[in-house]
Each structure stands twice: as structure tokens, then as C-alpha cells.
Motif scaffolding. Structure first.
Motif, PDB file in Angstrom:
ATOM      1  N   ALA A  80      17.323  -5.512  10.517  1.00 36.99           N
ATOM      2  CA  ALA A  80      15.916  -5.048  10.765  1.00 36.99           C
ATOM      3  C   ALA A  80      15.078  -6.185  10.763  1.00 36.99           C
ATOM      4  O   ALA A  80      14.018  -6.082  11.470  1.00 36.99           O
ATOM      5  CB  ALA A  80      15.679  -4.121   9.457  1.00 36.99           C
ATOM      6  N   GLU A  81      15.409  -7.042   9.929  1.00 35.28           N
ATOM      7  CA  GLU A  81      14.232  -8.393   9.894  1.00 35.28           C
ATOM      8  C   GLU A  81      14.478  -9.024  11.172  1.00 35.28           C
ATOM      9  O   GLU A  81      13.231  -9.578  11.861  1.00 35.28           O
ATOM     10  CB  GLU A  81      14.402  -9.199   8.952  1.00 35.28           C
ATOM     11  CG  GLU A  81      13.828 -10.499   8.980  1.00 35.28           C
ATOM     12  CD  GLU A  81      14.138 -11.522   7.705  1.00 35.28           C
ATOM     13  OE1 GLU A  81      13.457 -12.416   7.965  1.00 35.28           O
ATOM     14  OE2 GLU A  81      15.108 -11.370   7.127  1.00 35.28           O
ATOM     15  N   LEU A  82      15.482  -9.388  11.943  1.00 36.81           N
ATOM     16  CA  LEU A  82      15.600  -9.815  13.008  1.00 36.81           C
ATOM     17  C   LEU A  82      14.933  -8.890  14.341  1.00 36.81           C
ATOM     18  O   LEU A  82      14.439  -9.528  15.174  1.00 36.81           O
ATOM     19  CB  LEU A  82      17.088  -9.972  13.315  1.00 36.81           C
ATOM     20  CG  LEU A  82      17.581 -10.545  15.041  1.00 36.81           C
ATOM     21  CD1 LEU A  82      16.740 -11.923  15.190  1.00 36.81           C
ATOM     22  CD2 LEU A  82      18.978 -10.565  15.096  1.00 36.81           C
ATOM     23  N   ALA A  83      15.071  -7.807  13.985  1.00 38.19           N
ATOM     24  CA  ALA A  83      14.637  -6.776  15.080  1.00 38.19           C
ATOM     25  C   ALA A  83      13.051  -6.835  15.163  1.00 38.19           C
ATOM     26  O   ALA A  83      12.380  -6.752  16.227  1.00 38.19           O
ATOM     27  CB  ALA A  83      14.945  -5.210  14.833  1.00 38.19           C
ATOM     28  N   ASP A  84      12.576  -7.064  13.964  1.00 36.86           N
ATOM     29  CA  ASP A  84      11.192  -7.060  13.938  1.00 36.86           C
ATOM     30  C   ASP A  84      10.665  -8.535  14.547  1.00 36.86           C
ATOM     31  O   ASP A  84       9.723  -8.339  15.143  1.00 36.86           O
ATOM     32  CB  ASP A  84      10.718  -7.083  12.461  1.00 36.86           C
ATOM     33  CG  ASP A  84      10.660  -5.757  11.633  1.00 36.86           C
ATOM     34  OD1 ASP A  84      10.826  -4.500  12.463  1.00 36.86           O
ATOM     35  OD2 ASP A  84      10.599  -5.566  10.544  1.00 36.86           O
ATOM     36  N   ARG A  85      11.192  -9.496  14.100  1.00 37.74           N
ATOM     37  CA  ARG A  85      11.066 -10.966  14.650  1.00 37.74           C
ATOM     38  C   ARG A  85      11.051 -10.911  16.461  1.00 37.74           C
ATOM     39  O   ARG A  85      10.289 -11.285  17.128  1.00 37.74           O
ATOM     40  CB  ARG A  85      11.812 -11.808  14.050  1.00 37.74           C
ATOM     41  CG  ARG A  85      11.640 -12.244  12.620  1.00 37.74           C
ATOM     42  CD  ARG A  85      12.690 -13.103  12.231  1.00 37.74           C
ATOM     43  NE  ARG A  85      12.952 -14.315  13.039  1.00 37.74           N
ATOM     44  CZ  ARG A  85      14.254 -14.828  13.059  1.00 37.74           C
ATOM     45  NH1 ARG A  85      15.145 -14.282  12.411  1.00 37.74           N
ATOM     46  NH2 ARG A  85      14.384 -15.940  13.972  1.00 37.74           N
ATOM     47  N   MET A  86      12.007 -10.224  16.749  1.00 40.38           N
ATOM     48  CA  MET A  86      12.395 -10.189  18.261  1.00 40.38           C
ATOM     49  C   MET A  86      11.186  -9.278  18.839  1.00 40.38           C
ATOM     50  O   MET A  86      10.713  -9.717  19.998  1.00 40.38           O
ATOM     51  CB  MET A  86      13.457  -9.727  18.693  1.00 40.38           C
ATOM     52  CG  MET A  86      14.963 -10.774  18.316  1.00 40.38           C
ATOM     53  SD  MET A  86      16.529  -9.835  18.432  1.00 40.38           S
ATOM     54  CE  MET A  86      16.559  -9.652  20.157  1.00 40.38           C
ATOM     55  N   ALA A 123       8.866 -10.836  21.600  1.00 40.53           N
ATOM     56  CA  ALA A 123       8.814 -10.501  22.833  1.00 40.53           C
ATOM     57  C   ALA A 123       7.520 -10.012  23.271  1.00 40.53           C
ATOM     58  O   ALA A 123       7.023 -10.356  24.568  1.00 40.53           O
ATOM     59  CB  ALA A 123       9.582  -8.994  23.014  1.00 40.53           C
ATOM     60  N   ALA A 124       6.728  -9.655  22.402  1.00 38.32           N
ATOM     61  CA  ALA A 124       5.090  -9.347  22.677  1.00 38.32           C
ATOM     62  C   ALA A 124       4.559 -10.596  23.121  1.00 38.32           C
ATOM     63  O   ALA A 124       3.658 -10.362  24.205  1.00 38.32           O
ATOM     64  CB  ALA A 124       4.421  -8.593  21.708  1.00 38.32           C
ATOM     65  N   THR A 125       4.733 -11.549  22.461  1.00 35.57           N
ATOM     66  CA  THR A 125       3.996 -12.977  22.744  1.00 35.57           C
ATOM     67  C   THR A 125       4.682 -13.514  23.985  1.00 35.57           C
ATOM     68  O   THR A 125       3.926 -14.045  24.923  1.00 35.57           O
ATOM     69  CB  THR A 125       4.308 -13.826  21.684  1.00 35.57           C
ATOM     70  OG1 THR A 125       3.843 -13.530  20.528  1.00 35.57           O
ATOM     71  CG2 THR A 125       3.672 -15.168  21.921  1.00 35.57           C
ATOM     72  N   HIS A 126       6.115 -13.366  24.417  1.00 30.33           N
ATOM     73  CA  HIS A 126       6.456 -14.012  25.675  1.00 30.33           C
ATOM     74  C   HIS A 126       6.251 -13.293  27.101  1.00 30.33           C
ATOM     75  O   HIS A 126       6.396 -13.680  27.769  1.00 30.33           O
ATOM     76  CB  HIS A 126       8.111 -14.236  25.315  1.00 30.33           C
ATOM     77  CG  HIS A 126       8.498 -15.048  24.108  1.00 30.33           C
ATOM     78  ND1 HIS A 126       9.839 -15.327  23.845  1.00 30.33           N
ATOM     79  CD2 HIS A 126       7.834 -15.892  23.486  1.00 30.33           C
ATOM     80  CE1 HIS A 126       9.939 -16.339  22.993  1.00 30.33           C
ATOM     81  NE2 HIS A 126       8.672 -16.445  22.349  1.00 30.33           N
ATOM     82  N   ALA A 127       5.990 -11.955  26.594  1.00 29.54           N
ATOM     83  CA  ALA A 127       5.709 -11.434  27.856  1.00 29.54           C
ATOM     84  C   ALA A 127       4.587 -11.731  28.744  1.00 29.54           C
ATOM     85  O   ALA A 127       4.769 -11.637  29.948  1.00 29.54           O
ATOM     86  CB  ALA A 127       5.232  -9.791  27.354  1.00 29.54           C
ATOM     87  N   ALA A 128       3.536 -12.455  27.993  1.00 26.95           N
ATOM     88  CA  ALA A 128       2.233 -13.009  28.974  1.00 26.95           C
ATOM     89  C   ALA A 128       2.658 -14.317  29.494  1.00 26.95           C
ATOM     90  O   ALA A 128       1.782 -15.104  30.120  1.00 26.95           O
ATOM     91  CB  ALA A 128       1.013 -12.823  27.910  1.00 26.95           C
TER      92      ALA A 128
END
Length: 269
Positions: A190-196, A200-205
Motif C-alpha cells: 500500500a505504501e509503494l502504491a501511494d508513492r508510485m 506518476a503525477a509528477t512524472h506525467a508533466a
């Protein structure tokens, strides 16, 4: 060597004490099966008192006691339980007031006035003597061969029950450990999923390849969403599934930081 020094050495032997403690029976709540065995020993031997005794380093503790209301343990004075437990065969005292092994024992000289004592050793499968199944009377008596044999069988039943008890304790602990491990894995996932999700939101841009680069020789056509790096400075973009797989299976792999400078972020984290 005297009975006293023989029994003391056997009683305090570290390997034997480790065997006693592995069964976790000392001070445990009364076990109905042990009560039944004590009652059977009294009935077979025709005595008002019978015990299932476990010999610790500094006490004799009763896992069951018939006819000794309120008594849960006695001392380790030589002559009775503290000596009988280390015998290879049943230990019988027909008249404790006359037997040199027991003349000075407090249970013989004291209020109980013990006269008859018969005990069969409780022996584990690996040869450790844990205690005795004992029949006691305040009057002298003899024990027949059949009674002696049955007393030995009762001691064997105690040893078998202890093994079953240990197996049950081990199984319960293993199940609890598996459950704890599963909960820890679920929490980590769950922690890894939150980090990902956050990464992902940051890397999208940020400019990145269209497809996942982590598919190996077979390739992967899933969209590239996250950049990962390793401690050697290599980096790649991957889909969510391949990124998660890499982070879980390769200890040195991590999600690149907001500036996507993976190795630098790893070394200065």
C-alpha cells in the motif's frame, strides 16, 4: 556419588532445563488431561494422592495434583520427586519413614507424614527427564508389578501429550507469523502504491518515451508512466506493473526523484 548430588546435577543440567522450558508447561493453567492422568494413577495404585510433577531447577511444580488441594509446588529436597525424576525405572518407596533415601524429607517428617511413594519418570523422545507421575499415601504399602507397569504407561502418556501440546503451540505461532508477514507485505504494498501514484503525477508533466522500456526482449506496449533508477546510475521509464515488479524484486532500484535525477537523489536521500 550420593543421591543428592546425582539428582542435583541432573536437575540443573542446562540441556534438560531447556527441554523443560520448550514445552512451556511450567505455571500453565491446569490441563484436564493431566488431571485425568493423576486421577488414574491414584486409582490404579489405590492411593489418596497422585501428581503429575515437572521438575524445574529450584522447584517441583505440579501440572496436576489429586488430593493436595491448594498445593502447586514443593521444594527440591532429595529423596522424592527431585530424585525420582532422573531414575530410568519407576522409583518406589514402600515406607518412607524407614527408607534412608527419604528419612529426612520434609514431606515425610512434616504434617503430611508421607509413607508410600511411587513415581514413574516422564521422559521425552530425545531422552530428557522432565518429571514424574507419582502416587502417594500416608501409610506404607507395596506396589504390584502390574501397578508399576501402568504407572509407567501413564508417564509415557504425559510425554506424548506434551509433544502434542508443543506441536499445537508451534503451529499457532507459525500461523500467527504468516499472518503478521502478510499484513506487513500488504502495508508495504500500500505504501509503494501511494508513492508510485504520487511519482506518476509528477512524472506525467515531464517528457518521456511513449512505451514502457522495462519489457525486456519481449518489449512492453503499455504507456510509460514512471522513471526508475538504480544505484549504478542506470535509469529507465516503465509502466506501473513493470516498475512495481522492479522495485520489489531488485533491491537497488528506486523511483527517481522529482527532477528525475535518480542516482543523485538516491545517494543524498
Amino acid at each position: 556419588m550420593s543421591i543428592s548430588t546425582d539428582s542435583t546435577a541432573a536437575r540443573t543440567d542446562p540441556a534438560r532445563l531447556a527441554a523443560v522450558h520448550r514445552y512451556e508447561i511450567l505455571d500453565a493453567p491446569t490441563d484436564g488431561q493431566f488431571d485425568t492422568i493423576a486421577a488414574a494413577a491414584a486409582a490404579v495404585c489405590g492411593t489418596p494422592i497422585a501428581t503429575v510433577s515437572i521438575v524445574d531447577a529450584d522447584r517441583v511444580w505440579f501440572a496436576a495434583a489429586k488430593g493436595l488441594d491448594g498445593v502447586t509446588q514443593v521444594g527440591t529436597e532429595p529423596g522424592l520427586c527431585a530424585s525420582a525424576f532422573c531414575a530410568d525405572d519407576p522409583y518406589v518407596v514402600t515406607d518412607a519413614a524407614l527408607d534412608p533415601r527419604t528419612l529426612d524429607h520434609p514431606l515425610v517428617r512434616g504434617e503430611l507424614g508421607l509413607r508410600f511413594y511411587a513415581a514413574a519418570p516422564i521422559v521425552t523422545t530425545d531422552g530428557h527427564h522432565l518429571g514424574t507421575v507419582t502416587a502417594i499415601d500416608a501409610m506404607p504399602r507395596e506396589l504390584t508389578e502390574a501397578q508399576t507397569t501402568v504407572l509407567g504407561h501413564l508417564a509415557d502418556q504425559v510425554a506424548q501429550h506434551l509433544e502434542l501440546r508443543l506441536a499445537a503451540l508451534t503451529a499457532v505461532r507459525a500461523e500467527r507469523q504468516l499472518r503478521d508477514d502478510a499484513e506487513q507485505r500488504a502495508a508495504a504494498a500500500a505504501e509503494l502504491a501511494d508513492r508510485m501514484r504520487a511519482a506518476a503525477a509528477t512524472h506525467a508533466a515531464t517528457p518521456h518515451p511513449e512505451h514502457c522500456q522495462l519489457g525486456g526482449s519481449n518489449g512492453c506496449t503499455a504507456p510509460a508512466e514512471l522513471k526508475i533508477a538504480d544505484s549504478w546510475g542506470d535509469s529507465a521509464w516503465g509502466c506501473t506493473a513493470h516498475v512495481e515488479e522492479a522495485i520489489i524484486n531488485v533491491r537497488s532500484v528506486f523511483i527517481a526523484n522529482e527532477e528525475l535525477g535518480g542516482l543523485s537523489a538516491y545517494l543524498h536521500r
